[in-house]
Design a protein around this motif. Structure first.
Motif, PDB file in Angstrom:
ATOM      1  N   TYR A 139       0.827  -1.197   0.000  1.00 21.28           N
ATOM      2  CA  TYR A 139       0.000   0.000   0.000  1.00 21.28           C
ATOM      3  C   TYR A 139       0.870   1.260   0.000  1.00 21.28           C
ATOM      4  N   SER A 140       1.908   1.261   0.835  1.00 18.14           N
ATOM      5  CA  SER A 140       2.810   2.413   0.907  1.00 18.14           C
ATOM      6  C   SER A 140       3.544   2.647  -0.405  1.00 18.14           C
ATOM      7  N   ILE A 141       3.917   1.561  -1.062  1.00 24.58           N
ATOM      8  CA  ILE A 141       4.624   1.688  -2.337  1.00 24.58           C
ATOM      9  C   ILE A 141       3.714   2.382  -3.355  1.00 24.58           C
ATOM     10  N   HIS A 142       2.478   1.921  -3.432  1.00 25.76           N
ATOM     11  CA  HIS A 142       1.536   2.557  -4.365  1.00 25.76           C
ATOM     12  C   HIS A 142       1.340   4.027  -4.017  1.00 25.76           C
ATOM     13  N   TYR A 200       5.784   2.786 -12.904  1.00 24.01           N
ATOM     14  CA  TYR A 200       6.316   1.662 -12.128  1.00 24.01           C
ATOM     15  C   TYR A 200       5.496   0.418 -12.445  1.00 24.01           C
ATOM     16  N   THR A 201       6.175  -0.692 -12.441  1.00 28.80           N
ATOM     17  CA  THR A 201       5.494  -1.969 -12.638  1.00 28.80           C
ATOM     18  C   THR A 201       5.404  -2.652 -11.280  1.00 28.80           C
ATOM     19  N   PHE A 202       4.435  -3.526 -11.136  1.00 24.47           N
ATOM     20  CA  PHE A 202       4.294  -4.261  -9.880  1.00 24.47           C
ATOM     21  C   PHE A 202       3.755  -5.630 -10.244  1.00 24.47           C
ATOM     22  N   GLU A 224       9.179  -2.236 -10.161  1.00 20.70           N
ATOM     23  CA  GLU A 224      10.234  -1.680 -10.993  1.00 20.70           C
ATOM     24  C   GLU A 224       9.852  -0.313 -11.553  1.00 20.70           C
ATOM     25  N   PRO A 225      10.244   0.763 -10.861  1.00 19.81           N
ATOM     26  CA  PRO A 225      10.020   2.101 -11.390  1.00 19.81           C
ATOM     27  C   PRO A 225      11.027   2.405 -12.500  1.00 19.81           C
ATOM     28  N   GLU A 226      10.614   3.235 -13.437  1.00 18.24           N
ATOM     29  CA  GLU A 226      11.527   3.680 -14.490  1.00 18.24           C
ATOM     30  C   GLU A 226      11.181   5.139 -14.791  1.00 18.24           C
TER      31      GLU A 226
END
Length: 507
Positions: A139-142, A200-202, A224-226
């Motif tokens: 949740y924090s990542i999003h 970002y991919t998740f 994976e953020p880009e």
RNA sequence: UCCUUGAUAGCUCAGCUGGUUAGAGCGAGUGACUGUUAAUCACUAGGUCCCUGGUUCGAGCCCAGGUCAGGGAGCCA
């Protein structure tokens, strides 16, 4: 009748509520049944008193076995002895199902036994806490990325590209063609960043490594953020911000869960401090013991570990002997004997762990002492260096030969590539790998040839350097690795609901 | 693939240098007990000592091969 979740029960003090859940423990004496009920949100003691309920309700309560499902009603009353501060004085019990003899006991079990019953093991308190912390991390990542205008965009799972060689790829038959299960969405991430600026991919990632270590899974989740227009230093700033956000959120919102697993959060609170950024050269000097960190030396630290492990071994053996003598003396009560025997069991397990350490430590010592400049770090090297720090460290500017083909050469020194690895403290090692991407088409083509990768499969990727190429960077965060560190788990297999690793596809 | 450790009751383990009928705790079953927190107490049931072969008067224990599992190396997040 009001339905309630156990986590909110305190608000209902004095009222009558209904809980739906499962029996997690039961104690009986004459005329009283104590039920611990869990509803997925918490655990609450429910007291069934024969004097206060009908004969039918009391006999129903007596019939309940561990993990039986039920709906239970009663009055919420204050009791300072209870974990939630309240308990339920039961007025009614409605049984959904009486469970068969539950295989997972309230005692310790071996890893294989539990892994075979992962579908049930997930119900236990410790696993409940770990999964909730995992959820909070996700949740924090999003939140972190969405608040900064990143777009979540997912890379394919079937792929024809072999990012870093084919040896650790799972091969599948894709309508007659060979396709692999993705081991990284990064190349697609670069394409998507050029459409959206920051993405970002998740998603799940697959590696057919035949590794059996505490840090490896065959299927794991990666973020994976880009980012377009980012260089390696902006990348490091972002990584640091993200990790700090995740850790502070978990500390702030998962107090109960961290308590259940007994995680000491003092170490985690250090993340407010800046993360040291070391070049590969510096890191190598530290690993080899040529450079101290805050007065600590890597080689000396391992040597001390060996000494203290040996001392601990003697200590444990003495304690076992002491307790065995006590039992043999015959003066103990039955309860005291089992208490001592449980302690002895625990100590014997610790002996096995310490002996394992004593087998490994000398090897790690050797590996650190003889570290060959130019190599990638091994698992033990990461452990050795991170033990000297109390925050994650970032190691950047790696010898380009040991890193992936898509990393940008350092413009100041072409021996190095602008990759960065983030190593978590407390011996956890690599949790993030990333870097700035190569923008020079010719250098990329050379690298693809050098790595003996099939050029046709990368034509589309090279297009990104032909149409509006800009500097860009990104990284990959291993979800299970960070769960593992924040929960201080001994093994990643506990960091994912259903771990997939060599020899484990069921349940 | 290599190195290393292990496999004994449903579970966690003990079993001495090879010696009669293989043990404990927990769990299960039965009973006792009106406030328990892994409740307590008493009794009962529960074993192809991972598999195959060998050494021996005799193997849970020794040897060889295999199977499965733990940890580590390589590689990685």
């Amino acid at each position: 009748m009001t339905e309630a979740y156990i986590k909110n029960l305190k608000q209902f003090e004095g009222q009558t509520v209904t809980l739906k859940g499962w029996v997690s423990n039961k104690r009986e004496s004459k005329g009283l049944v104590f039920l611990n009920i869990r509803d997925g949100y918490g655990i609450c003691q429910c007291v069934v008193d024969a004097a206060k309920v009908s004969e039918e309700v009391f006999s129903n309560a007596s019939k309940l076995t561990l993990e039986s499902s039920l709906s239970i009603s009663g009055t919420v009353v204050f009791d300072e002895k209870q974990i939630g501060g309240v308990e339920l004085q039961v007025t009614n019990v409605e049984i959904y199902q009486i469970a068969s003899e539950y295989p997972i006991a309230k005692k310790e079990h071996g890893v294989e036994f539990l892994a075979d019953r992962r579908h049930l093991w997930l119900r236990s308190q410790r696993q409940w806490a770990i999964m909730r912390i995992r959820n909070r991390i996700i949740y924090s990542i999003h939140q972190f990325f969405q608040e900064q205008d990143f777009v979540q965009m997912d890379a394919p799972i079937f792929t024809g590209n072999a990012c870093e060689g084919t040896s650790n790829l799972f091969e599948t038959d894709f309508f007659g063609e060979t396709a692999y299960l993705s081991q990284s969405g990064q190349l697609y991430g670069e394409a998507m960043a050029f459409a959206m600026n920051k993405i970002y991919t998740f998603g799940p990632t697959f590696r057919a490594e035949k590794s059996k270590t505490r840090r490896h899974l065959a299927e794991f989740w990666m973020i994976e953020p880009e980012m377009a227009f980012h260089d390696i230093f902006m990348n490091m700033d972002l990584i640091e911000g993200m990790l700090r956000r995740i850790v502070t959120d978990v500390i702030a919102t998962c107090e109960t869960e961290l308590g259940v697993i007994g995680r000491d959060v003092e170490m985690l609170k250090n993340v407010v401090k800046p993360f040291p950024r070391l070049t590969y050269d510096e890191a190598v000097r530290i690993i080899k013991g040529e450079q101290d960190v805050n007065g600590k030396n890597s080689i000396k630290t391992i040597e001390e570990d060996i000494t203290s492990a040996n001392a601990r071994l003697i200590e444990i053996n003495n304690e076992i002997k002491e307790r065995e003598d006590k039992i043999a003396s015959g003066s103990l009560k039955k309860g005291e004997i089992s208490f001592n025997q449980a302690k002895i069991d625990k100590l014997k397990n610790e002996i096995k762990d310490v002996e394992e350490d004593l087998r490994n430590l000398p090897l790690w010592l050797n590996s650190a002492k003889n570290f060959e400049y130019g190599n990638d770090f091994g698992g033990s090297d990461e452990t050795v260096i991170t033990r000297l720090f109390d925050v994650p460290i970032m190691v950047y500017n790696w010898p380009h030969a040991v890193k992936a083909f898509y990393l940008k050469r350092d413009p100041n020194d072409s021996r190095f590539a602008r990759g960065v690895d983030v190593l978590a403290p407390e011996g956890y090692g690599e949790i993030v790998g990333g870097g700035e991407r190569e923008t020079d088409e010719q250098l990329l083509i050379e690298k693809i040839k050098e790595h003996e990768l099939p050029m046709e499969a990368f034509e589309w990727y090279l297009d990104l350097r032909r149409y509006g190429s800009v500097k860009h960077a990104g990284f990959g965060l291993g979800l299970e690795r960070i769960v593992c560190w924040l929960c201080k788990l001994p093994h990643v297999r506990e960091a994912i609901p259903f771990p997939r690793m060599m020899g484990r596809v069921l349940p």
